[in-house]
Design an enzyme around this catalytic site. Structure first.
Site, PDB file in Angstrom:
ATOM      1  CD  GLU A  98      -3.047  -0.816   0.011  1.00  0.00           C
ATOM      2  OE1 GLU A  98      -3.067   0.257  -0.617  1.00  0.00           O
ATOM      3  OE2 GLU A  98      -3.831  -1.745  -0.248  1.00  0.00           O
TER       4      GLU A  98
ATOM      5  CG  ASP B  56      -7.183   4.104  -4.890  1.00  0.00           C
ATOM      6  OD1 ASP B  56      -7.004   3.763  -6.068  1.00  0.00           O
ATOM      7  OD2 ASP B  56      -7.370   3.303  -3.960  1.00  0.00           O
TER       8      ASP B  56
END
EC number: 3.2.1.17
Length: 184
Positions: A84, A95
């Site tokens: 991540e 996102d």
């Protein structure tokens, strides 16, 4: 002054002052400072108000500390964290229709589902202990409801794809990236 600062510098005997906010740097877990000062981590550009030599120092020590304990193993949390964010408090990034923040790129809805620890979503997401506690709580809430196994694969795919992520073929690529970090 509530995140708003006055930055003044003397350049060739002329004072230059600018107003601005250091909030983006703070959300990334850093501190704004002149880049002639030693940074205990790495400098990030564009997160601080003031002159071009005033940059965000994100300490490498902010990565130290431990993950919260729970059903997700420490190794699995480390692999997800590495995928991540490189396991760094990287702030927030747009996102899939909303911001994702911090070590585990946690969205606001995910943070609410995990019980809203730490009092503030972005602060929690950029704190390793709080964000990993959120991931543990999210898994405790959803992994059995969706019929997913108690495995790193299921946890990673739920983290990426939501409560039924372990059954969604769209999360298989994400799982391969987690596996590449040394998890199985």
């Amino acid at each position: 002054m509530n995140g708003l600062i006055l930055f003044c510098a003397v350049v060739f005997a002329t004072a230059v002052c600018t107003y601005g906010s250091d909030a983006p740097c703070l959300r990334a877990g850093g501190r704004c400072q002149h880049d002639s000062i030693t940074c205990s981590g790495r400098y990030r550009t564009g997160l601080c108000s003031g002159g071009v030599r005033r940059r965000c120092c994100v300490p490498s020590s902010s990565n130290s500390g431990s993950f919260s304990t729970g059903m997700v193993s420490q190794q699995c949390l480390r692999c997800i964290c590495n995928v991540e964010s490189g396991c760094r408090p990287i702030g927030c990034h747009w996102d899939v229709n909303s911001d994702s923040c911090g070590y585990f790129q946690i969205k606001r809805a995910y943070w609410i589902d995990c019980g809203s620890p730490g009092g503030d979503w972005q602060t929690c997401a950029n704190n390793l202990a709080c964000s990993s506690r959120c991931v543990q709580a999210y898994m405790a809430r959803y992994h059995r409801r969706s019929g997913c196994s108690n495995s790193c694969e299921s946890f990673a795919r739920i983290h990426n794809g939501g409560p039924r992520g372990c059954r969604n073929s769209n999360t298989e690529g994400y799982w391969r990236r987690v596996q590449a970090q040394g998890c199985n």
